[in-house]
Structures are given as C-alpha cells and as structure tokens.
Motif scaffolding. Structure first.
Motif, PDB file in Angstrom:
ATOM      1  N   LYS B  29     -40.714 -13.100  11.060  1.00  0.00           N
ATOM      2  CA  LYS B  29     -40.328 -11.772  11.566  1.00  0.00           C
ATOM      3  C   LYS B  29     -39.121 -11.885  12.505  1.00  0.00           C
ATOM      4  O   LYS B  29     -38.180 -11.108  12.423  1.00  0.00           O
ATOM      5  CB  LYS B  29     -41.500 -11.141  12.329  1.00  0.00           C
ATOM      6  CG  LYS B  29     -42.495 -10.432  11.445  1.00  0.00           C
ATOM      7  CD  LYS B  29     -43.571  -9.799  12.282  1.00  0.00           C
ATOM      8  CE  LYS B  29     -44.694  -9.275  11.408  1.00  0.00           C
ATOM      9  NZ  LYS B  29     -45.908  -8.973  12.134  1.00  0.00           N
ATOM     10  N   ARG B  30     -39.184 -12.868  13.397  1.00  0.00           N
ATOM     11  CA  ARG B  30     -38.087 -13.050  14.358  1.00  0.00           C
ATOM     12  C   ARG B  30     -36.782 -13.410  13.640  1.00  0.00           C
ATOM     13  O   ARG B  30     -35.718 -12.925  13.986  1.00  0.00           O
ATOM     14  CB  ARG B  30     -38.442 -14.155  15.359  1.00  0.00           C
ATOM     15  CG  ARG B  30     -39.373 -13.686  16.453  1.00  0.00           C
ATOM     16  CD  ARG B  30     -39.651 -14.816  17.411  1.00  0.00           C
ATOM     17  NE  ARG B  30     -40.533 -14.390  18.487  1.00  0.00           N
ATOM     18  CZ  ARG B  30     -41.202 -15.219  19.261  1.00  0.00           C
ATOM     19  NH1 ARG B  30     -41.111 -16.523  19.075  1.00  0.00           N
ATOM     20  NH2 ARG B  30     -41.967 -14.759  20.232  1.00  0.00           N
ATOM     21  N   ALA B  31     -36.902 -14.299  12.652  1.00  0.00           N
ATOM     22  CA  ALA B  31     -35.695 -14.744  11.945  1.00  0.00           C
ATOM     23  C   ALA B  31     -35.069 -13.597  11.141  1.00  0.00           C
ATOM     24  O   ALA B  31     -33.847 -13.441  11.094  1.00  0.00           O
ATOM     25  CB  ALA B  31     -36.041 -15.908  11.025  1.00  0.00           C
ATOM     26  N   VAL B  32     -35.923 -12.799  10.516  1.00  0.00           N
ATOM     27  CA  VAL B  32     -35.404 -11.647   9.751  1.00  0.00           C
ATOM     28  C   VAL B  32     -34.728 -10.661  10.701  1.00  0.00           C
ATOM     29  O   VAL B  32     -33.631 -10.156  10.436  1.00  0.00           O
ATOM     30  CB  VAL B  32     -36.539 -10.954   8.954  1.00  0.00           C
ATOM     31  CG1 VAL B  32     -36.095  -9.589   8.449  1.00  0.00           C
ATOM     32  CG2 VAL B  32     -36.962 -11.814   7.770  1.00  0.00           C
ATOM     33  N   GLY B  68     -42.072 -20.734   5.919  1.00  0.00           N
ATOM     34  CA  GLY B  68     -41.651 -22.101   6.250  1.00  0.00           C
ATOM     35  C   GLY B  68     -40.150 -22.321   6.207  1.00  0.00           C
ATOM     36  O   GLY B  68     -39.674 -23.442   6.376  1.00  0.00           O
ATOM     37  N   SER B  69     -39.372 -21.264   5.942  1.00  0.00           N
ATOM     38  CA  SER B  69     -37.906 -21.438   5.847  1.00  0.00           C
ATOM     39  C   SER B  69     -37.164 -20.575   6.868  1.00  0.00           C
ATOM     40  O   SER B  69     -35.956 -20.362   6.737  1.00  0.00           O
ATOM     41  CB  SER B  69     -37.413 -21.073   4.449  1.00  0.00           C
ATOM     42  OG  SER B  69     -38.079 -21.814   3.473  1.00  0.00           O
ATOM     43  N   ALA B  70     -37.881 -20.094   7.865  1.00  0.00           N
ATOM     44  CA  ALA B  70     -37.285 -19.135   8.804  1.00  0.00           C
ATOM     45  C   ALA B  70     -36.002 -19.660   9.451  1.00  0.00           C
ATOM     46  O   ALA B  70     -35.050 -18.902   9.654  1.00  0.00           O
ATOM     47  CB  ALA B  70     -38.307 -18.760   9.874  1.00  0.00           C
ATOM     48  N   GLN B 136     -34.342 -16.038  -5.454  1.00  0.00           N
ATOM     49  CA  GLN B 136     -35.095 -16.678  -4.378  1.00  0.00           C
ATOM     50  C   GLN B 136     -34.161 -16.906  -3.186  1.00  0.00           C
ATOM     51  O   GLN B 136     -33.010 -17.304  -3.376  1.00  0.00           O
ATOM     52  CB  GLN B 136     -35.669 -18.005  -4.864  1.00  0.00           C
ATOM     53  CG  GLN B 136     -36.831 -17.806  -5.818  1.00  0.00           C
ATOM     54  CD  GLN B 136     -37.606 -19.091  -6.064  1.00  0.00           C
ATOM     55  OE1 GLN B 136     -37.615 -19.991  -5.242  1.00  0.00           O
ATOM     56  NE2 GLN B 136     -38.248 -19.159  -7.213  1.00  0.00           N
ATOM     57  N   PRO B 137     -34.645 -16.686  -1.974  1.00  0.00           N
ATOM     58  CA  PRO B 137     -33.739 -16.672  -0.826  1.00  0.00           C
ATOM     59  C   PRO B 137     -33.221 -18.034  -0.381  1.00  0.00           C
ATOM     60  O   PRO B 137     -32.126 -18.125   0.167  1.00  0.00           O
ATOM     61  CB  PRO B 137     -34.588 -16.046   0.284  1.00  0.00           C
ATOM     62  CG  PRO B 137     -35.993 -16.304  -0.106  1.00  0.00           C
ATOM     63  CD  PRO B 137     -36.008 -16.299  -1.598  1.00  0.00           C
ATOM     64  N   CYS B 138     -33.986 -19.077  -0.604  1.00  0.00           N
ATOM     65  CA  CYS B 138     -33.579 -20.365  -0.040  1.00  0.00           C
ATOM     66  C   CYS B 138     -33.479 -21.470  -1.083  1.00  0.00           C
ATOM     67  O   CYS B 138     -33.489 -22.647  -0.749  1.00  0.00           O
ATOM     68  CB  CYS B 138     -34.552 -20.773   1.071  1.00  0.00           C
ATOM     69  SG  CYS B 138     -34.567 -19.593   2.435  1.00  0.00           S
ATOM     70  N   THR B 139     -33.395 -21.114  -2.360  1.00  0.00           N
ATOM     71  CA  THR B 139     -33.258 -22.131  -3.413  1.00  0.00           C
ATOM     72  C   THR B 139     -31.861 -22.024  -4.016  1.00  0.00           C
ATOM     73  O   THR B 139     -31.395 -20.917  -4.282  1.00  0.00           O
ATOM     74  CB  THR B 139     -34.309 -21.904  -4.529  1.00  0.00           C
ATOM     75  OG1 THR B 139     -35.593 -21.857  -3.914  1.00  0.00           O
ATOM     76  CG2 THR B 139     -34.286 -23.035  -5.549  1.00  0.00           C
ATOM     77  N   ASN B 140     -31.216 -23.166  -4.185  1.00  0.00           N
ATOM     78  CA  ASN B 140     -29.872 -23.194  -4.784  1.00  0.00           C
ATOM     79  C   ASN B 140     -28.850 -22.471  -3.924  1.00  0.00           C
ATOM     80  O   ASN B 140     -27.823 -22.010  -4.439  1.00  0.00           O
ATOM     81  CB  ASN B 140     -29.891 -22.517  -6.158  1.00  0.00           C
ATOM     82  CG  ASN B 140     -29.609 -23.486  -7.261  1.00  0.00           C
ATOM     83  OD1 ASN B 140     -29.204 -24.615  -6.992  1.00  0.00           O
ATOM     84  ND2 ASN B 140     -29.833 -23.073  -8.495  1.00  0.00           N
ATOM     85  N   ALA B 141     -29.134 -22.352  -2.640  1.00  0.00           N
ATOM     86  CA  ALA B 141     -28.293 -21.505  -1.782  1.00  0.00           C
ATOM     87  C   ALA B 141     -26.839 -21.956  -1.791  1.00  0.00           C
ATOM     88  O   ALA B 141     -25.941 -21.178  -2.105  1.00  0.00           O
ATOM     89  CB  ALA B 141     -28.849 -21.491  -0.365  1.00  0.00           C
TER      90      ALA B 141
END
Lengths: 224, 160
Positions: B29-32, B68-70, B136-141
C-alpha cells in the motif's frame, strides 16, 4: 495463378527471351532446337544483327542446374520450344510485365499511410525539385486496404522518380501539373485534368494484381 | 444438501483466486501510494505534454501490487507501463499529423495485471479509442523494454 494466366496475352519467342534477359536473367530455360536437341541454361545475351536475325547466347547448365563454362550461340528462329524451369514470377514473365502477382498485405493505420503520401511528395521534390503535390485519396478504414495504398504509393513514387530523370518529361510535368490524385477504380488509367495528374487504379482491391511499373510509366508519358 | 464448514472454506478460497481479488499488505500500500504521489503524476503529465491533450488513465492498482516486490514498484511500474508508452507516443506525435491522429483516436489507457502476460506481443490491445496494457508489473521490466516499445508503437500506428 491459373486465373491470372488466362489473361496473359500471346507473345512470340523473341519477345519472351528479350524480356527474360532484361528482367529475369536468372531464370533457367530448357531450349529445344528445330533439330530436336535440348539445352538447359540461362540467357547471357540476346540481340539483333544487321540481317534482322536475332541471336541468343545461352550459358549452359549441368544436370543440377549449375552453370558451366559451356556456351551456346544460336538464332532464335531455330528454337522450337522454350521451357521455363521454376520461374520466379511466371505471370509477370508471360505477360511481359503487364501482370504482376498480388502482394500480401499486413494491416496499416491511416496515419502511417498519410505519412507515406506526404513522403511521396517530398521524395520526388528531393529527387527532381518538382512539386507534384501530396496525393489526394479517400482513405478506407480497413487496415489491409490501407497497406495496399501505402505500398502502391511507394511504387508509384519510384516510377515517377525514374520517369522524371528524362529532362523533357521533367520540364513538361513542371509546366503542366502541380497536383496529383489517386482514384480507386477497377483498372489502370492516367488522366491529366487541368493542373492535376489523376492515377486511376484498384487501390483498395487487395486481391487485384499490383500496378505495372512499365504500363504506368507509359501512361504517364502519354499525358506529358 | 448440507455443506460442511471445510468444504465451504475451500470453495471460498477458490472463488477468491478465480476472481483474482488481492489484498494489499501495508508495504505494498505504501509503495503504491508513493508511486501515485510521485512518479505517476510526473509520467502522466509528460504523456499529456507529448500528446497535447489529456488522456484518461484507469489503473487497477490492486492487480499491480505484486506481493513481495514493493521495493521495485517505482522502477518496474515505470519501465513496464510508462516508458514504452512515452517512447511510442513521442514517435507518433513527432509531427502535427501524428498529434491530430492521436487526439482523434486515443482517448483512454487502461493499465492492469490480469492476464499474466510478460511480453509486449500479448500485453497490448486497442479498441474503440481505449489502449489496454495488461502485463505483469515486475517481470521482464528492463529486459523487455525494447520489445514492449516496438509492439506498443506498432499497435498504436495500426489503429491511428
């Protein structure tokens, strides 16, 4: 292909060999003479001599169609038949370039097509300092039709660039025309209307044959 | 028919999985929130400056908040969703013709992570003026940046 071949006009052996030598020199031919002997190879040269006889030089190919250092020199009048082996574009060859096979099209957008229409005008201006104008055409919504228009525009652009290399053609175009329009019809026609060149063609029919550069060039010459 | 509590619990969990309801932890929540208040505004301002008009954004933040990716949201959200979009829009809006075409055709951008896509070739859809980015938000970024830019520019060009 069969439908296209039905519309191919009759041509003689000499016309066929001249066309192959100029446009498809890599085509492997199997030539049978009136004496019944056959030779396979590619056309090296073909030309007329003073007595109006046409001579052909064929580089003879081996069993696996590999070219050898053997050459055959014979008059075209002695040729009984010509077989084309795996030609790259049979319809084009047999129609002497008047019918070319259809392109395959992918989807394009209007913006991409409009940009090509603009670059058409810029490319011709950069090549010959003549303002032919941006082609006007009603753009369809279909992506494949747009892609055909885009590709045809690039082909027409090249035909005009080549045509205007001739000084008299350039002078005449500059004096007479400042606009250009592409009009969607069934068959190819070119008209000079006031200061505008109108190119009529099946711009939107993705199943129709491609525009023939040679025929378009001849038609453009006729209005200059 | 009588349903035991155990069976009922199982059915509820499956149902939740199916409809992909996620609950964000405090870290997520904080990271978003940090992204929304910082980079998101800057990025959307940059996009609107490029196009010359305001594009509506609809973002399914819950689906983006990968557990786990925040600590990577800042870089990943930017690289996955916004950098390719900015690059594609810059290319298209390089002239007035492109700007006009964009204004006429692109009204809204939806960003979400529902299909589990990790390549640009399947992440983009365009329909009725709406560009949907489902990745996906954190794959292949970082690795997929070039491919996403190419695919996104192509799909926009086809629809303008």
């Amino acid at each position: 292909m069969n439908d296209l071949l039905k519309s191919v006009p009759a041509i003689n052996k000499q016309e066929l060999l001249f066309y192959i030598a100029e446009h498809f020199p890599a085509t492997i031919l199997s030539i049978t003479t009136d004496a019944g002997r056959s030779y396979t190879g590619v056309v090296c040269t073909i030309g007329k001599v003073k007595n109006d006889e046409t001579f052909l030089v064929l580089q003879v190919a081996g069993d696996r169609n590999e070219l050898t250092t053997r050459f055959l020199h014979l008059t075209v009048g002695k040729i009984e038949s010509i077989e084309l082996i795996n030609p790259a574009d049979l319809t084009n060859i047999l129609s002497l370039g008047k019918i070319v096979k259809s392109e395959t099209y992918e989807s394009s957008g209007k913006l991409e097509t409009q940009r090509v229409l603009h670059s058409f005008s810029e490319a011709i201006f950069n090549a010959h300092a003549v303002n032919v104008g941006v082609p006007t055409i009603a753009l369809p919504a279909d992506g494949l039709k747009l892609n055909r228009i885009l590709k045809l525009t690039q082909k027409i652009q090249q035909v005009i660039i080549d045509l205007l290399k001739e000084e008299d053609a350039l002078t005449s175009w500059k004096a007479r025309y400042s606009k250009i329009a592409f009009i969607n019809t069934d068959s190819l026609a070119v008209k000079g209307v006031d200061n505008s060149v109108e190119i009529h063609f099946a711009f939107e029919n993705i199943h129709a044959p491609e525009i023939s550069a040679e025929e378009l060039s001849d038609l453009l010459m006729s209005i200059l | 028919m009588h349903t035991s509590p155990a069976t009922y619990f199982w059915a509820s969990t499956e149902f939740l999985k199916k409809i992909k309801i996620k609950t964000m932890g405090l870290l997520e929540k904080r990271a978003v929130k940090a992204f929304q208040d910082g980079s998101y505004k800057k990025l959307t301002d940059e996009i609107n400056a490029i196009t010359g008009y305001t594009i509506e954004f609809e973002i399914n933040w819950d689906s983006l908040a990968e557990e786990g990716s925040a600590d990577r949201y800042e870089d990943c959200f930017t690289q996955v969703y916004f950098t390719p979009l900015i690059a594609g829009l810059k290319e298209i809006a390089a002239d007035e013709m492109g700007k006009e075409a964009l204004k006429e055709a692109l009204k809204k951008v939806i960003i979400k992570n529902e299909g589990g896509y990790i390549y640009g070739s399947s992440a983009y859809k365009f329909s009725n003026g709406v560009l949907t980015i489902d990745h996906q938000p954190c794959t292949n970024a970082e690795n997929g940046l070039g491919e996403r830019t190419t695919e996104l520019t192509a799909i926009l060009m086809k629809n303008l």
